[in-house]
Design a protein around this motif. Structure first.
Motif, PDB file in Angstrom:
ATOM      1  N   ARG A 129       0.724  -1.293   0.010  1.00  0.00           N
ATOM      2  CA  ARG A 129       0.091  -0.011   0.006  1.00  0.00           C
ATOM      3  C   ARG A 129       0.925   1.079   0.127  1.00  0.00           C
ATOM      4  O   ARG A 129       2.037   1.277   0.415  1.00  0.00           O
ATOM      5  N   SER A 130       0.262   2.427  -0.465  1.00  0.00           N
ATOM      6  CA  SER A 130       1.333   3.591  -0.692  1.00  0.00           C
ATOM      7  C   SER A 130       0.917   4.466   0.381  1.00  0.00           C
ATOM      8  O   SER A 130       1.120   5.770   0.410  1.00  0.00           O
ATOM      9  N   ASP A 131      -0.234   4.093   1.386  1.00  0.00           N
ATOM     10  CA  ASP A 131      -0.573   5.011   2.579  1.00  0.00           C
ATOM     11  C   ASP A 131       0.382   4.799   3.548  1.00  0.00           C
ATOM     12  O   ASP A 131       1.503   4.054   3.817  1.00  0.00           O
ATOM     13  N   TRP A 132       0.141   5.275   4.860  1.00  0.00           N
ATOM     14  CA  TRP A 132       0.927   5.351   5.909  1.00  0.00           C
ATOM     15  C   TRP A 132       0.721   3.840   6.557  1.00  0.00           C
ATOM     16  O   TRP A 132       1.912   3.330   7.130  1.00  0.00           O
ATOM     17  N   ILE A 133      -0.394   3.221   6.235  1.00  0.00           N
ATOM     18  CA  ILE A 133      -0.276   1.728   6.626  1.00  0.00           C
ATOM     19  C   ILE A 133       0.897   0.854   6.094  1.00  0.00           C
ATOM     20  O   ILE A 133       1.326  -0.054   6.592  1.00  0.00           O
ATOM     21  N   GLY A 134       1.078   1.134   4.678  1.00  0.00           N
ATOM     22  CA  GLY A 134       2.129   0.480   3.921  1.00  0.00           C
ATOM     23  C   GLY A 134       3.290   0.946   4.375  1.00  0.00           C
ATOM     24  O   GLY A 134       4.421   0.116   4.529  1.00  0.00           O
ATOM     25  N   SER A 135       3.471   2.218   5.057  1.00  0.00           N
ATOM     26  CA  SER A 135       4.923   2.592   5.385  1.00  0.00           C
ATOM     27  C   SER A 135       4.958   1.794   6.617  1.00  0.00           C
ATOM     28  O   SER A 135       6.092   1.754   6.945  1.00  0.00           O
TER      29      SER A 135
END
Length: 443
Positions: A129-135
């Protein structure tokens, strides 16, 4: 010589960064709140302060610095990889867990939980994912869980040393409810130490420029070819035990031995996981389950043992001695039995008071020590001294308050106002952070 100077320069920079980190000061604050809380409980139960929390806090800070130095020296040769992200993950997880149980502040729980989450997220596609969850998922996947568990094992070996060295000093006597509702005496052992550490980290860029001049035990040695840097890593270790059946010194020795075995066991599995990654989940589970096993073993041992701090036909059992009082000067210690006072055998507090007034200016005692042998003690009495010579006796049925320990969280430490409840009202208030026992006194 150049390598030594380079390490010292890196250590100085890491120490400066550690002084600017809020985590060390947060650990000191939590420890201070715990010791202040114990002091308030002592005043409620015994109407006197048995420990000065500033002195306790000072001892823990000095001892934590000493153990931090030892572990830092050992860590120079281990090659444990700890990054700034790892520090944030460990403290962030611990900050959440501490609101559930104060004893979960131990990093064995936070690192063990992070290891389980890392394994679980590895079966998902969250990292894409590209959002903060992915980070967050990518950051979690990059943690060196085996290395962090080796660090946890080292911390528990250091804790075993501290408990053996200072554990008996951080004790508070309590009135507790026994198995059949009868009040008995007991001790809460609670020691917490902020431990600042300096750890080597392989440098990708901006490091010292020179390869590490020695070979590390763990990890890939090629990681250190680009040089190294050093970070300050604040940790907090501590223990909390409750005993009705042992002297504080004996309980501290038992707790120290358990922590030693825990550190060796978790360390062995973590080192194996650092060489064979499929063992990482097993190492994380060991960190959690073995720590809970320590708590359970201590609890069941206490449940199976008879209470020690109770009066018997020989006389009055001493639960504690107030510092700076005649009892301390005479050499009376916790666990001994006052058999006779001024030639009169005593079995109740009323008989003790009456016997002391047989000779109001002098006290002659026969005290049974821990081996049952008689000690003959005597001392002049002066106006203004403690009416019981400074001894805190085991409770009788007329004790006004008693402790009923319930598992405490950080919220319990922050709550300052509680309504005082008497024993007759049967209202329990938490007295200690992690004792699986019972407390009925307000803070």
């Amino acid at each position: 010589m150049e390598a030594v100077l380079d390490v010292l320069r890196q250590a100085g920079a890491a120490l400066l960064g550690l002084l600017q980190s809020p985590f060390y000061y947060l650990a000191v604050l939590l420890i201070m709140l715990q010791y202040m809380r114990q002091t308030r409980l002592e005043r409620k139960l015994f109407a006197v302060r048995l420990h000065a929390w500033p002195t306790q806090l000072g001892r823990t800070i000095v001892a934590g610095l000493a153990v931090g130095f030892i572990i830092s020296c050992v860590g120079l040769f281990l090659g444990v990889t700890v990054t700034g992200e790892a520090v944030l993950w460990m403290w962030g997880t611990a900050a959440v867990l501490v609101f559930v149980r104060l004893r979960y502040l131990c990093f064995a729980y936070s690192v063990g939980l992070l290891g389980i989450l890392q394994w679980a997220f590895g079966w998902t596609s969250l990292g894409e994912r590209s959002d903060w969850i992915g980070s967050a998922a990518v950051s979690l996947a990059g943690l060196d869980i085996p290395g962090l568990l080796v660090l946890v094992a080292l911390m528990h070996l250091g804790e075993a040393l501290l408990v053996r060295w200072q554990g008996a000093r951080f004790t508070s006597p309590l009135f507790l409810e026994g198995k059949r509702g009868k009040l008995v005496g007991g001790y809460s052992l609670h020691g917490y130490w902020p431990v600042p550490m300096l750890l080597l980290v392989p440098a990708v860029s901006g490091g010292s420029g020179d390869a590490l001049p020695w070979t590390v035990l763990l990890g890939d040695g090629s990681l250190w070819s680009n040089g190294f840097t050093m970070i300050g890593f604040p940790m907090m270790i501590g223990f909390s035990e409750l005993t009705r059946s042992l002297l504080p010194e004996a309980k501290a020795r038992s707790a120290s031995k358990g922590l030693l075995y825990y550190g060796l066991g978790v360390g062995a599995v973590a080192v194996a996981a650092s060489f064979w990654s499929p063992l990482t989940l097993a190492a994380a589970l060991c960190a959690l389950l073995l720590h809970e096993a320590l708590v359970a073993i201590s609890y069941f041992k206490e449940e199976a043992s008879s209470p020690f701090y109770v009066h018997d036909e020989r006389g009055l059992r001493v639960l504690a001695v107030i510092p700076g009082t005649p009892a301390e000067a005479m050499g009376i210690v916790a666990g001994e039995v006052i058999h006779k006072v001024n030639g009169v055998q005593v079995r109740t507090k009323e008989e003790l008071y009456a016997a002391l007034h047989v000779h109001s200016a002098f006290a002659k005692l026969e005290v049974l020590n821990h081996e049952g042998q008689v000690k003959f003690l005597q001392r002049a009495r002066y106006a203004g001294e403690h009416h019981q010579l400074g001894v805190v006796l085991a409770p009788d049925d007329r004790a006004g308050y008693y402790a009923a320990a319930t598992p405490a969280s950080l919220l319990d430490l922050l709550m300052r106002k509680r309504t005082a409840k008497s024993r007759q009202q049967h209202a329990a208030v938490s007295a200690s952070s992690s004792q699986p026992a019972s407390t009925q006194a307000s803070l």
